[in-house]
Design a protein around this motif. Structure first.
Motif, mmCIF file in Angstrom:
data_model
loop_
_atom_site.group_PDB
_atom_site.id
_atom_site.type_symbol
_atom_site.label_atom_id
_atom_site.label_comp_id
_atom_site.label_asym_id
_atom_site.label_seq_id
_atom_site.Cartn_x
_atom_site.Cartn_y
_atom_site.Cartn_z
ATOM 1 N N PHE A 46 89.685 30.594 -23.448
ATOM 2 C CA PHE A 46 91.013 30.944 -23.967
ATOM 3 C C PHE A 46 92.049 30.980 -22.849
ATOM 4 O O PHE A 46 93.139 31.522 -23.021
ATOM 5 N N ASP A 48 93.957 28.718 -21.449
ATOM 6 C CA ASP A 48 95.254 28.057 -21.670
ATOM 7 C C ASP A 48 96.231 29.003 -22.360
ATOM 8 O O ASP A 48 97.393 29.132 -21.951
ATOM 9 N N THR A 49 95.764 29.664 -23.398
ATOM 10 C CA THR A 49 96.612 30.606 -24.123
ATOM 11 C C THR A 49 97.003 31.782 -23.236
ATOM 12 O O THR A 49 98.164 32.233 -23.242
ATOM 13 N N ASP A 52 99.697 30.672 -20.662
ATOM 14 C CA ASP A 52 101.022 30.558 -21.287
ATOM 15 C C ASP A 52 101.632 31.927 -21.574
ATOM 16 O O ASP A 52 102.834 32.141 -21.396
ATOM 17 N N TYR A 53 100.792 32.866 -22.010
ATOM 18 C CA TYR A 53 101.300 34.204 -22.326
ATOM 19 C C TYR A 53 101.751 34.941 -21.069
ATOM 20 O O TYR A 53 102.811 35.589 -21.055
#
Length: 254
Positions: A46, A48-49, A52-53
């Motif tokens: 996870f 990548d998410t 970005d966050y």
């Protein structure tokens, strides 16, 4: 039965040899490290998410090495594993401490561990949602027309990671105060009397654990730390042992 009955005041376990303590500590650290690695591997899927966050407060960051983006995903995954492993770390820590406590003091370990976990997550969330955006905004505003920010991804994530860890750690202060107060090691009066010294210590601690040596970030950490110190005084005043309880317990142990 007296509230200070010896059955409650006897140590939780017998004396352990020094090497046995070292061996126990080693295995507990191994368990924590393996937990961090295991949770980090899961978090990598996870990443990548998560990246970005985490980048949202600053917008865009840049990497300068060919493997920079991949390494950041690994670091973010390990950081997530570290955060998720906090309950395990606290549990292993208190399990290591238990042999030195008295039986009725062990009853505080479960609530202290649960509250410690919640306070750590609360401190990290407060940092990321409230402190971090303001800190980045203030710091980047020192730029000029000819001096513009080009934030390196590695530097940015190191700043975020250590700042969140620092806030999560300092948010443990009321929990530590509660535990020490229940053991009769600190009192609200002593904490209130030592407020001036506490302010100096808070400033020193904030200067040491902030990821960047600037006064703004230091004050952003020192301010909530002082508030937590005042909260700790209230916590100890409400839940801590009174003087007569400490005296009675000392007499029962003698």
């Amino acid at each position: 039965m007296s509230p200070y009955d010896d059955s409650d005041n006897s140590p939780n376990s017998g004396d352990m040899p020094f090497l046995a303590h070292v061996e126990e500590l080693r295995w507990r650290l191994i368990k924590v490290i393996l937990t961090i690695i295991g949770l980090g591997i899961v978090a990598y899927f996870f990443s990548d998410t998560l990246v970005d966050y985490l980048v949202e407060p600053v917008g865009t960051v840049y990497f300068r090495q060919p493997a920079g983006a991949f390494m950041i995903r690994v670091k973010v995954a390990l950081f997530a594993g570290l955060i998720l492993a906090i309950p395990v770390f606290l549990y292993q820590f208190w399990m290591f401490v238990i042999p030195g406590l008295y039986k009725r003091e062990v009853n505080f370990l479960l609530p202290v561990t649960v509250l410690g976990t919640l306070f750590f997550f609360g401190g990290a969330a407060f940092c990321f949602l409230m402190v971090l955006p303001n800190a980045i905004k203030i710091l980047t505003e020192f730029g000029t027309e000819s001096v513009k920010p080009l934030i390196d991804v590695s530097d940015y994530f190191s700043f975020v990671f250590w700042l969140c860890i620092a806030f999560g750690a300092v948010f443990q202060l009321p929990i530590v105060a509660f535990f020490l107060g229940r053991l009769g090691l600190v009192t609200a009066h002593a904490l209130s009397k030592g407020r001036r010294f506490a302010i100096v210590i808070i400033l020193i601690v904030a200067a040491l654990i902030t990821p960047t040596p600037d006064a703004i970030t230091m004050m952003l950490l020192a301010t909530p730390l002082y508030v937590l110190y005042e909260v700790s005084i209230i916590v100890v005043r409400i839940t801590g042992k009174k003087r007569y309880e400490v005296v009675a317990e000392e007499e029962s142990r003698s």
